[in-house]
Design a protein around this motif. Structure first.
Motif, mmCIF file in Angstrom:
data_model
loop_
_atom_site.group_PDB
_atom_site.id
_atom_site.type_symbol
_atom_site.label_atom_id
_atom_site.label_comp_id
_atom_site.label_asym_id
_atom_site.label_seq_id
_atom_site.Cartn_x
_atom_site.Cartn_y
_atom_site.Cartn_z
ATOM 1 N N ARG A 14 0.807 -1.225 0.000
ATOM 2 C CA ARG A 14 0.000 0.000 0.000
ATOM 3 C C ARG A 14 0.837 1.271 0.000
ATOM 4 N N GLN A 15 2.034 1.220 0.554
ATOM 5 C CA GLN A 15 2.829 2.445 0.677
ATOM 6 C C GLN A 15 4.224 2.281 0.067
ATOM 7 N N ARG A 16 4.291 1.576 -1.025
ATOM 8 C CA ARG A 16 5.581 1.370 -1.691
ATOM 9 C C ARG A 16 5.881 2.550 -2.606
ATOM 10 N N PRO A 17 7.053 3.204 -2.462
ATOM 11 C CA PRO A 17 7.396 4.302 -3.383
ATOM 12 C C PRO A 17 7.461 3.805 -4.826
ATOM 13 N N ASP A 18 7.301 4.732 -5.754
ATOM 14 C CA ASP A 18 7.243 4.366 -7.173
ATOM 15 C C ASP A 18 8.606 4.322 -7.850
ATOM 16 N N GLY A 19 9.616 4.941 -7.265
ATOM 17 C CA GLY A 19 10.902 5.066 -7.952
ATOM 18 C C GLY A 19 11.628 3.744 -8.082
ATOM 19 N N PRO A 20 12.220 3.478 -9.269
ATOM 20 C CA PRO A 20 12.994 2.245 -9.449
ATOM 21 C C PRO A 20 14.278 2.279 -8.622
ATOM 22 N N SER A 21 14.654 1.134 -8.067
ATOM 23 C CA SER A 21 15.876 1.044 -7.270
ATOM 24 C C SER A 21 17.106 1.118 -8.164
ATOM 25 N N PRO A 22 18.145 1.820 -7.728
ATOM 26 C CA PRO A 22 19.376 1.884 -8.528
ATOM 27 C C PRO A 22 20.022 0.504 -8.650
ATOM 28 N N VAL A 23 20.621 0.258 -9.786
ATOM 29 C CA VAL A 23 21.387 -0.962 -10.034
ATOM 30 C C VAL A 23 22.669 -0.555 -10.751
ATOM 31 N N ASP A 24 23.809 -0.987 -10.226
ATOM 32 C CA ASP A 24 25.087 -0.678 -10.846
ATOM 33 C C ASP A 24 25.601 -1.816 -11.723
ATOM 34 N N VAL A 25 25.437 -3.053 -11.246
ATOM 35 C CA VAL A 25 26.009 -4.216 -11.914
ATOM 36 C C VAL A 25 24.968 -5.325 -11.988
ATOM 37 N N ILE A 26 24.848 -5.948 -13.155
ATOM 38 C CA ILE A 26 24.102 -7.192 -13.305
ATOM 39 C C ILE A 26 25.135 -8.304 -13.414
ATOM 40 N N SER A 27 25.067 -9.270 -12.515
ATOM 41 C CA SER A 27 26.060 -10.344 -12.470
ATOM 42 C C SER A 27 25.383 -11.678 -12.757
ATOM 43 N N VAL A 28 25.754 -12.296 -13.866
ATOM 44 C CA VAL A 28 25.140 -13.544 -14.331
ATOM 45 C C VAL A 28 26.175 -14.649 -14.188
ATOM 46 N N GLN A 29 26.069 -15.420 -13.112
ATOM 47 C CA GLN A 29 27.091 -16.415 -12.809
ATOM 48 C C GLN A 29 26.486 -17.530 -11.954
ATOM 49 N N SER A 30 27.315 -18.509 -11.615
ATOM 50 C CA SER A 30 26.890 -19.589 -10.729
ATOM 51 C C SER A 30 26.664 -19.064 -9.317
ATOM 52 N N GLN A 31 25.944 -19.854 -8.516
ATOM 53 C CA GLN A 31 25.677 -19.474 -7.135
ATOM 54 C C GLN A 31 25.801 -20.712 -6.252
ATOM 55 N N LEU A 32 26.477 -20.555 -5.103
ATOM 56 C CA LEU A 32 26.733 -21.658 -4.191
ATOM 57 C C LEU A 32 26.094 -21.409 -2.831
ATOM 58 N N VAL A 33 25.731 -22.502 -2.155
ATOM 59 C CA VAL A 33 25.313 -22.419 -0.764
ATOM 60 C C VAL A 33 26.542 -22.230 0.127
ATOM 61 N N TYR A 34 27.583 -23.040 -0.113
ATOM 62 C CA TYR A 34 28.807 -23.005 0.679
ATOM 63 C C TYR A 34 29.991 -22.738 -0.247
ATOM 64 N N GLY A 35 30.804 -21.776 0.130
ATOM 65 C CA GLY A 35 32.002 -21.500 -0.651
ATOM 66 C C GLY A 35 31.858 -20.287 -1.535
ATOM 67 N N HIS A 36 32.907 -20.030 -2.314
ATOM 68 C CA HIS A 36 32.996 -18.785 -3.072
ATOM 69 C C HIS A 36 33.447 -19.049 -4.501
ATOM 70 N N ALA A 37 32.494 -19.004 -5.410
ATOM 71 C CA ALA A 37 32.753 -19.040 -6.849
ATOM 72 C C ALA A 37 31.565 -18.373 -7.519
ATOM 73 N N GLY A 38 31.775 -17.845 -8.714
ATOM 74 C CA GLY A 38 30.683 -17.173 -9.414
ATOM 75 C C GLY A 38 30.160 -15.992 -8.624
ATOM 76 N N ASN A 39 28.838 -15.841 -8.596
ATOM 77 C CA ASN A 39 28.238 -14.745 -7.833
ATOM 78 C C ASN A 39 28.597 -14.813 -6.356
#
Length: 302
Positions: A14-39
Motif C-alpha cells: 500500500r505504501q511502496r514508493p514508485d521510484g525504481p531502485s538503482p542498479v550498478d552491476v548485473i552479475s550472471v554467474q553460478s551461485q553456491l550455498v557453501y564457498g565462493h565461486a561465481g556470484n
C-alpha cells in the motif's frame, strides 16, 4: 515453469514508493550455498565497495564440484531465460553500468544468454558487457560443455567491452599458445579483432615463482607481476573481475583498477593461507584493494 499457477504469490504494497531502485552491476554467474565461486565470490566485494548488484544465477549448487558430494543443479534453460526476461521487465539493463557473465553451466544457458544479450544491448547504450569466458584451467583442462566455447567466440565476444580469460582460456579461444607473456599478448591482440576494447590475460607464466597479469587494449599494453602463492581455490578470477568493474564504475583509470584488483585478490589469497581454510577469503579483497592499491606496480609495455 509457465504452466505453474503463481497467482497465490501476487500481492500489493500500500505504501511502496514508485521510484525504481538503482542498479550498478548485473552479475550472471553460478551461485553456491557453501564457498565462493561465481556470484558467491564476485558479489561480496562489489557490495563492500558500495555497488548495487542484481544477481542472476546460472546454477544453484551446494558447493564447488571439487568436494566429495555435489547437490543442486544447473538451472534449466527455460528457468534461466525467465530470470533474464524478468530483469528486462524491471528495466535493469537500462539502469546498470556493467553486465558481467561467468560460468553458464550448459550450452543451452549460454545460448539463452546470447539471445537475451542480442535483445537488450541495443536498448541499453550505457551498459558495458564484461565477459569472463569460463572454460577451464591449465591444471584441470576444460570443465564446460565444448559447445560453450563456440558461443563465447561467435556470439558473446563481439558484444564484449572487456574479456578476462586466464592463459588456458585465452589459448582455447584463439587456438594460439598463450601460457607465456609474448604469446599471451599476441593471442590477446587476436581477441581484440573480434570486438572487445580490453583483454585481461591472467595466470600467465612469469619468472620462477611469479605470475603475470596483462592488460591489452588497442593502443596500450600493461603488465603486473605478483608472487605465485601455494594455494588453489575457486573464485579468484571472479573476484578479479568484480574488483576491476567496481573501480571502473567509480571512475578510476583502467590500469589503476587492474592494480587494485590484483592487490585485492592477492591479499585474499594470503588471508586464505593465513587462516588455513578451504575456501577463498573473499571478504579480505575489497579492504586490500582500497588500502594497498599499488602493491604491484603497473608497467607499461606499449
Amino acid at each position: 515453469m509457465n504452466e505453474v499457477d503463481h497467482s497465490h504469490l501476487v500481492h500489493g504494497r500500500r505504501q511502496r514508493p514508485d521510484g525504481p531502485s538503482p542498479v550498478d552491476v548485473i552479475s550472471v554467474q553460478s551461485q553456491l550455498v557453501y564457498g565462493h565461486a561465481g556470484n558467491s565470490a564476485a558479489v561480496p566485494p562489489l557490495r563492500a565497495l558500495g555497488l548495487r548488484v542484481a544477481e542472476i544465477p546460472t546454477t544453484l549448487l551446494s558447493n564447488a564440484p571439487f568436494y566429495a558430494t555435489l547437490r543442486g543443479r544447473v538451472l534449466p534453460a527455460d528457468w534461466f531465460a525467465e530470470l533474464l526476461q524478468g530483469a528486462t521487465e524491471r528495466g535493469l539493463p537500462q539502469r546498470a553500468g556493467a553486465l558481467v557473465s561467468g560460468y553458464f553451466g550448459s550450452v543451452a544457458n549460454g545460448a539463452a544468454f546470447a539471445d537475451w544479450l542480442d535483445e537488450v544491448l541495443p536498448q541499453s547504450p550505457n551498459l558495458r558487457y564484461c565477459l569472463d569466458p569460463v572454460i577451464g584451467d591449465t591444471h584441470t583442462g576444460p570443465y564446460v560443455e565444448p559447445g560453450l566455447e563456440t558461443i563465447f567466440s561467435e556470439r558473446l565476444l563481439p558484444h564484449a567491452w572487456l574479456v578476462t580469460p586466464n592463459a588456458f582460456e585465452l589459448g582455447r579461444l584463439t587456438g594460439m599458445p598463450a601460457l607465456e607473456q609474448d604469446d599471451a599478448i599476441a593471442a590477446s591482440r587476436k581477441l581484440l579483432e573480434r570486438g572487445p576494447e580490453w583483454v585481461i590475460a591472467h595466470s600467465v607464466s612469469g619468472d620462477p615463482g611469479e605470475l603475470v597479469t596483462l592488460a591489452i587494449g588497442r593502443e596500450q599494453i600493461w603488465r603486473w607481476t605478483s608472487p605465485h602463492l601455494p594455494v588453489d581455490v575457486a573464485g579468484t578470477g571472479d573476484v578479479l573481475m568484480s574488483l576491476l568493474v567496481a573501480f571502473l564504475l567509480k571512475g578510476h583509470s583502467f590500469e589503476d583498477g587492474v592494480s587494485r584488483a590484483i592487490a585485492g585478490v592477492h591479499a585474499a589469497l594470503e588471508a586464505t593461507l593465513a587462516t588455513g581454510v578451504e575456501e577463498f577469503d573473499v571478504l579480505a579483497a575489497a579492504p586490500a584493494a582500497l588500502g594497498t592499491p599499488y602493491r604491484f606496480r603497473a608497467e607499461r609495455l606499449a
